[in-house]
Every structure is written in C-alpha cells, then in structure tokens.
Design an enzyme around this catalytic site. Structure first.
Site, PDB file in Angstrom:
ATOM      1  N   CYS A 162      -6.431 138.818 -33.505  1.00 19.51           N
ATOM      2  CA  CYS A 162      -7.415 139.092 -32.442  1.00 19.51           C
ATOM      3  C   CYS A 162      -8.290 137.864 -32.207  1.00 19.51           C
ATOM      4  O   CYS A 162      -9.217 137.597 -32.966  1.00 19.51           O
ATOM      5  CB  CYS A 162      -8.267 140.306 -32.811  1.00 19.51           C
ATOM      6  SG  CYS A 162      -9.517 140.681 -31.566  1.00 19.51           S
ATOM      7  N   CYS A 195     -11.929 138.629 -31.534  1.00 18.46           N
ATOM      8  CA  CYS A 195     -12.694 138.969 -32.739  1.00 18.46           C
ATOM      9  C   CYS A 195     -13.015 137.715 -33.554  1.00 18.46           C
ATOM     10  O   CYS A 195     -14.114 137.557 -34.058  1.00 18.46           O
ATOM     11  CB  CYS A 195     -11.904 139.908 -33.654  1.00 18.46           C
ATOM     12  SG  CYS A 195     -11.095 141.267 -32.832  1.00 18.46           S
ATOM     13  N   ASP A 196     -12.043 136.845 -33.718  1.00 15.37           N
ATOM     14  CA  ASP A 196     -12.165 135.785 -34.725  1.00 15.37           C
ATOM     15  C   ASP A 196     -12.218 134.365 -34.164  1.00 15.37           C
ATOM     16  O   ASP A 196     -12.565 133.437 -34.883  1.00 15.37           O
ATOM     17  CB  ASP A 196     -10.959 135.860 -35.689  1.00 15.37           C
ATOM     18  CG  ASP A 196     -10.918 137.180 -36.442  1.00 15.37           C
ATOM     19  OD1 ASP A 196     -11.992 137.732 -36.713  1.00 15.37           O
ATOM     20  OD2 ASP A 196      -9.812 137.662 -36.737  1.00 15.37           O
TER      21      ASP A 196
END
Ligand code: NAP
Length: 341
Positions: free
Chosen positions: A162, A165-166
């Site tokens: 992701c 997300c990261d």
C-alpha cells in the site's frame, strides 16, 4: 438465546462496528480470525497488522504503528462489552497486545443465512445463533509469495502492498523504488510514489498495461516512472532492508538484479468472502454487494457489510472504520424495527 449481533472480522471496520454495537447495548460477539500464513499473511486486526507506521489516520499526529492502533481498537471494543470467540471462551484479556492472546482467536468456518436466526459456525464446530450479522472480513492484498518479500513486509524492511499507507515514510524519500503490477492500482501507486521517490520502476509481467487508457498515459508520460516490461520478480534482496530485486525476463528467461530501496505490490486484492458464497450476493471478484452504495445493507436482510470486503475503491483504514460505524448503526436500527433491543 440467539446473539443480537455477530461481527466477523477484526480490522478497523470490525472493531468500529463492535465499539458502536457495544455502546448500543447489543453485546456484540466477534469472530476476530486466527493468524495464518497462506501465501498472504492474515492476522487478526487485518491489513494494518502489516503496516509499520500509520500516518494518515486522524488523531495520531505523530503516527502510530498499525498493530498498536489495532490493539487500541480492540481494547476499546472490549471495554464496552464486546466478546471475542476464542479457544478458551468469550472473554479474553486483551490488556497486553504482546501476550499472544490473539493466537487463540477463532475463524468463522461457515454461516447459514437461509433461516432465522442465522447460524454462524466457529472453527471448533460450535454453532452460534444470531439475529443479525456484520461482515467485516476485509480483503487481503495479493502478494507474490516469495519468502524474502513476506519477511521484509513483516519487519518494516521496505516491502509494502500500500503506497498510500507507507509511501511517505522517510525510508523511501529520494530513493529508487519499484512497483509490481500493470493495473490501475499499480499506476496509481507508482504515480503517488513519484512525489517522494527519485525514480519508480513499474515492473510488469507483460509488454502492455492492463490499466485504463488514461491511467496508462499517466504512467507512460511521467518522467520519474520507468517501465520494466516482460519481467517478474523472482527474489527480493536484502537482509534487514530491501536492497534490490532479482528479475526474470518472461521472454528470454534471463535474470538480472535491479537495485531498489522499496518494493510496492499492486497485483490486486482478494476479499475474504469465500465462506459466504451461495449465502450472500457477491460480485464477480467476491466483494460483498451492497444494496445501496453508501449504506451497509446486503442482499440478505439483517446482514450488513463494512470495510474492504465491500469496498473496491478506497480501501483505507479510515473509510473502513466509517463503514463499520454505518453498519453498526444500520444494524441497531434494523434490530429495533424487529423489536430486538
Ligand atoms: P487488477 O486490475 O486486477 O490488476 C492487477 C495487475 O497485477 C495486472 O496487471 C496483473 O497482470 C498483475 N498481476 C496479477 N498477479 C500477478 C502476479 N502474481 N505477478 C505479477 N503480476 C501480477 O487490479 P488493480 O489494479 O488492483 O485494480 C482492481 C480494480 O480496481 C480494477 O477494476 C481497477 O480498474 C480498479 N481501480 C481503479 C482505479 C482508478 O480508476 N483510479 C485505481 C485503482 C483500482 P496482468 O495484466 O498480466 O494480468
């Protein structure tokens, strides 16, 4: 006595539904799922259990680790009377997230939604009856299934499924990164990563993208994205941190190493709904069909769905939590209409 509501799933959607249902005095029972490693890693707490740092969930200005955040969700749900199905009963002590209690959590083996009350069967064969059900089983990102890929994903070594997300983490700043996949998600992730990375390789197993035309143009015209066609990743290199990828040419069979500091998988998601086949309407990819987008009603009255198992678009912790809240409120009102309080 049938349960008022059973919740299946323990990601942001499941726990949020549990918090709301518990505070509405419905004493929810949760099947949180047992940890397992298929090709993908599946943990109670869902995909956030594989996210080292969550920086986009409002309320945590300094960020928070995914597992810690999910243990907070869980404790909040339990604090208001949520029960969790375990090998040893329904009331685990969740005060210490590191004591391995979640290894005793059970999977839901099957459901029978053809009659009321519904039947929900646990892993040990025990049958629970319930007036309503909230399905929040999530979707797992697909992984290549390479041992080093899984190891580095679990230890924050620069492998993720992701980018949103990261991708903004400091370890990826001004570094050369790779995205695997050729669909819309791969283009979206690669484009997003160009904000931080010095360069992004898009590694695709064919010589043509699957992504929509407009997304293809976006990738192909981005000077920071370099396409690596006809290539598959056969190994992820690096000890504590990823240092590169071993690629195999799908046409010539030749192998070569590509140095990168991050790997992002974008090869699709699989909703965890196979146990619902024939019970609930699913789309062709297995996502739970919602009767009305924006609500949580499914094809069976009294069954509600929330989170990534019913969301092909956003797939964020915050949207899953919002859907969990909606499902619990829809469920509470539906139960009240049935005279169940
Ligand atoms: P997808 O369309 O199924 O694409 C998956 C990609 O991964 C494909 O290119 C596939 O290769 C590749 N792949 C699958 N398994 C692989 C493996 N084991 N090794 C290497 N490559 C592998 O999935 P998605 O991109 O996540 O999109 C899912 C749905 O969401 C689609 O309908 C998409 O249009 C939609 N979506 C839309 C947007 C947007 O419009 N902004 C953004 C994201 C997603 P092949 O091409 O060779 O099969």
């Amino acid at each position: 006595m049938p349960e008022k509501v059973i919740i299946i799933g323990s990601g942001p959607a499941g726990w949020t539904a549990a918090i709301y249902a518990a505070r509405a005095n419905l004493q929810p029972l949760v099947f949180a799922g047992r940890p397992k490693q298929t090709p993908s890693i599946i943990l109670p707490g869902g995909q956030l259990m594989l996210t080292t740092e969550v920086e986009n969930f409002p309320g945590f200005p300094e960020g928070i680790s995914g597992p810690k955040m999910m243990s907070y969700f869980e404790r909040q749900a339990v604090r208001f009377g949520t029960r969790i199905v375990t090998d040893e009963g329904l009331n685990p002590d969740v005060s210490n997230p590191d004591d391995g209690h979640s290894y005793k959590y059970q999977d839901c083996k099957s459901v029978d939604l053809s009659q009321r009350p519904f039947k929900v069967v646990g892993e040990d064969g025990k049958v629970f009856e319930t007036h309503s059900l909230i399905v929040a089983t999530g979707a797992t990102a697909n992984w290549l299934g390479l041992p080093n890929e899984m190891r580095l994903a679990q230890t924050g070594g620069g492998v993720s499924a992701c980018a949103v997300c990261d991708g903004a983490l400091p370890i990826f700043r001004n570094k050369e990164l790779a995205v695997v996949g050729g669909g819309d998600s791969a283009v979206e992730e690669a484009t997003y990563l160009t904000k931080f990375a010095s360069k992004v390789y898009m590694i695709h197993r064919r010589d043509q993208l699957r992504a929509s035309r407009i997304m293809q143009q976006r990738a192909l015209s981005n000077p920071k994205i370099e396409m690596v066609w006809n290539s598959v990743v056969v190994d992820v290199l690096g000890d504590e941190r990823i240092s590169g990828l071993r690629l195999k040419d799908t046409v010539t069979g030749e192998e070569r190493d590509l140095p990168v500091s991050g790997l992002f998988l974008a090869i699709g998601h699989t909703p965890a709904t196979s146990f619902l086949k024939g019970q609930l309407e699913l789309d062709e990819k297995g996502y739970v069909k919602l009767r009305d987008p924006g609500r949580s009603f499914t094809s069976v009255e009294g069954v509600f769905a929330a989170g990534d198992c019913a969301d092909t678009i956003y797939r964020q912790a915050i949207t899953a939590a919002g859907m969990g809240c909606r499902a619990a409120i829809d469920c509470e009102r539906w139960l009240a209409d049935q005279g169940i309080h």
